[in-house]
Write an enzyme that holds these catalytic residues in place. Structure first.
Site, mmCIF file in Angstrom:
data_model
loop_
_atom_site.group_PDB
_atom_site.id
_atom_site.type_symbol
_atom_site.label_atom_id
_atom_site.label_comp_id
_atom_site.label_asym_id
_atom_site.label_seq_id
_atom_site.Cartn_x
_atom_site.Cartn_y
_atom_site.Cartn_z
ATOM 1 N N ARG A 61 21.132 -142.349 8.770
ATOM 2 C CA ARG A 61 19.913 -141.646 9.200
ATOM 3 C C ARG A 61 20.243 -140.836 10.438
ATOM 4 O O ARG A 61 20.299 -141.361 11.544
ATOM 5 C CB ARG A 61 18.808 -142.655 9.509
ATOM 6 C CG ARG A 61 17.511 -142.023 10.018
ATOM 7 C CD ARG A 61 16.444 -143.088 10.224
ATOM 8 N NE ARG A 61 15.181 -142.555 10.701
ATOM 9 C CZ ARG A 61 14.864 -142.398 11.988
ATOM 10 N NH1 ARG A 61 15.750 -142.739 12.936
ATOM 11 N NH2 ARG A 61 13.687 -141.910 12.342
ATOM 12 N N SER B 3 9.294 -144.405 1.470
ATOM 13 C CA SER B 3 8.444 -145.049 2.492
ATOM 14 C C SER B 3 7.010 -145.126 1.975
ATOM 15 O O SER B 3 6.529 -144.176 1.356
ATOM 16 C CB SER B 3 8.428 -144.217 3.783
ATOM 17 O OG SER B 3 9.735 -143.991 4.233
ATOM 18 N N LYS C 62 11.837 -144.445 16.046
ATOM 19 C CA LYS C 62 11.290 -143.316 15.281
ATOM 20 C C LYS C 62 10.149 -142.732 16.119
ATOM 21 O O LYS C 62 9.099 -143.352 16.288
ATOM 22 C CB LYS C 62 10.769 -143.799 13.930
ATOM 23 C CG LYS C 62 10.116 -142.732 13.074
ATOM 24 C CD LYS C 62 9.743 -143.298 11.710
ATOM 25 C CE LYS C 62 8.815 -142.373 10.950
ATOM 26 N NZ LYS C 62 9.403 -141.028 10.742
HETATM 27 N N1 LIG Z 1 14.078 -144.073 6.962
HETATM 28 C C1 LIG Z 1 13.343 -145.083 6.459
HETATM 29 N N2 LIG Z 1 13.971 -146.094 5.809
HETATM 30 C C2 LIG Z 1 13.226 -147.102 5.300
HETATM 31 C C3 LIG Z 1 13.913 -148.217 4.569
HETATM 32 F F1 LIG Z 1 13.166 -148.601 3.522
HETATM 33 F F2 LIG Z 1 15.103 -147.810 4.127
HETATM 34 F F3 LIG Z 1 14.079 -149.258 5.382
HETATM 35 N N3 LIG Z 1 11.890 -147.167 5.402
HETATM 36 C C4 LIG Z 1 11.231 -146.177 6.058
HETATM 37 C C5 LIG Z 1 11.941 -145.119 6.612
HETATM 38 C C6 LIG Z 1 11.195 -144.007 7.321
HETATM 39 O O1 LIG Z 1 11.312 -142.872 6.521
HETATM 40 P P1 LIG Z 1 10.480 -141.571 6.959
HETATM 41 O O2 LIG Z 1 9.044 -141.926 7.030
HETATM 42 O O3 LIG Z 1 10.865 -140.449 6.072
HETATM 43 O O4 LIG Z 1 10.978 -141.276 8.424
HETATM 44 P P2 LIG Z 1 12.476 -140.947 8.884
HETATM 45 O O5 LIG Z 1 13.010 -139.929 7.910
HETATM 46 O O6 LIG Z 1 12.282 -140.430 10.292
HETATM 47 O O7 LIG Z 1 13.257 -142.229 8.813
#
Ligand SMILES: Nc1nc(C(F)(F)F)ncc1COP(=O)(O)OP(=O)(O)O
Ligand SMILES: [Mg+2]
Length: 221
Positions: free
Chosen positions: A46, A117, A146
C-alpha cells in the site's frame, strides 16, 4: 489457476500485514522480512501518502517485496493500483469504495484474489455481488495510518454483518493490536490486518508473532 477457496481465504486473512515505503523509517524490505519471519499470512503493498513512490520506483519496490513474499509462500496483494498488480502478476488487489469499480476489477484480474473495503451491509453485499474473495471492514478502532479514514465503528459492525447473513471472509482493519484482536475475532472477523502494529514495532517479528498467537487463541475459544 482457480479462484481461492473461502476456507483458504479465511486462513490467509489471519495476520494480514499492510505497508508501503511511508510506514517505517526502516527499509520496507527489512520490516517485511521480519514480519514474514514472525508469521504474517498475507501481505498488501500500500504505497500512499505525500511522499509515496510513483512510476518505476514504485514498481521496483513492489517487485522487491513481491520476491520476498514469494520465498515465504505468502500471497502478495497490491492496494488500489490494478494496472501495477497486473503488470507484475501480483496474487491479487484490494480496492476501496472510492477506487476502481470492483466488478470491473474482477473482469480485469481473472482469478486473482480480489479484496474490497466495506463499511456496512449494503457495501458488503455489493462487494460479494462484484466477485470479492474477502472484505476489509473498518476502521474498527481509531487509526493514524489512513488520513481519510471514516469514524471508528467498533467490533459491533462485524457482529452486525454476520447477523445480517454476510458469510464472506472478513478481515478487520483499523487500530488493531494484539490486545484487541480477540474482540474482533469473537465479533466475527476471520483475521486482522495491521500497518503500524507491525511496521512501527521495535521488533516487527515479535509483533507479528503476538498477533498470530492472539488470532489462534481467539479461534480456539
Ligand atoms: N487498504 C485496505 N485494505 C484492507 C484489507 F482488507 F486488506 F485489510 N481493508 C481496507 C483498506 C482501505 O482501503 P481504501 O478504503 O481504499 O483506502 P486506502 O486505499 O487508503 O487503503
Ligand atoms: Mg484504496
Amino acid at each position: 489457476m482457480a479462484r481461492i477457496t473461502s476456507e483458504e481465504m479465511k486462513e490467509r486473512l489471519a495476520v494480514y500485514f499492510i505497508m508501503g515505503s511511508q510506514n517505517s523509517e526502516r527499509p520496507a524490505e527489512d520490516v517485511l522480512k521480519e514480519a514474514l519471519d514472525g508469521g504474517v499470512t498475507l501481505f498488501q503493498f500500500r504505497e500512499k501518502g505525500s511522499a509515496a513512490l510513483e512510476g518505476e520506483e514504485k514498481e521496483a519496490l513492489a517487485r522487491q517485496l513481491q520476491r520476498l513474499c514469494r520465498t515465504y509462500g505468502v500471497p502478495f496483494i497490491v492496494n488500489d493500483d490494478v494496472e501495477l498488480a497486473i503488470a507484475i502478476d501480483a496474487d491479487g488487489v484490494h480496492v476501496g469504495q472510492d477506487d476502481e469499480d470492483a466488478r470491473r476489477v474482477r473482469e480485469k484480474i481473472g482469478d486473482k484474489i480480489l479484496g474490497v473495503s466495506a463499511h456496512n451491509v449494503e457495501e458488503a453485499r455489493a462487494a460479494i455481488e462484484a466477485g470479492a474473495d474477502y472484505i476489509g471492514v473498518g476502521p474498527i478502532y481509531p487509526t493514524r495510518s489512513k488520513d481519510d479514514a471514516n469514524e471508528a465503528q467498533g467490533p459491533g459492525i462485524l457482529r452486525h454483518l454476520r447477523e445480517q447473513g454476510i458469510t464472506i471472509p472478513i478481515v478487520a482493519i483499523g487500530g488493531i493490536t494484539a490486545d484487541n484482536t480477540r474482540a474482533v475475532i469473537e465479533a466475527g472477523a476471520d483475521g486482522v490486518s495491521v500497518i503500524s502494529a507491525i511496521a512501527s514495532a521495535p521488533e516487527p517479528k515479535a509483533a507479528a508473532a503476538a498477533l498470530a498467537t492472539a488470532v489462534r487463541e481467539a479461534n480456539l475459544r
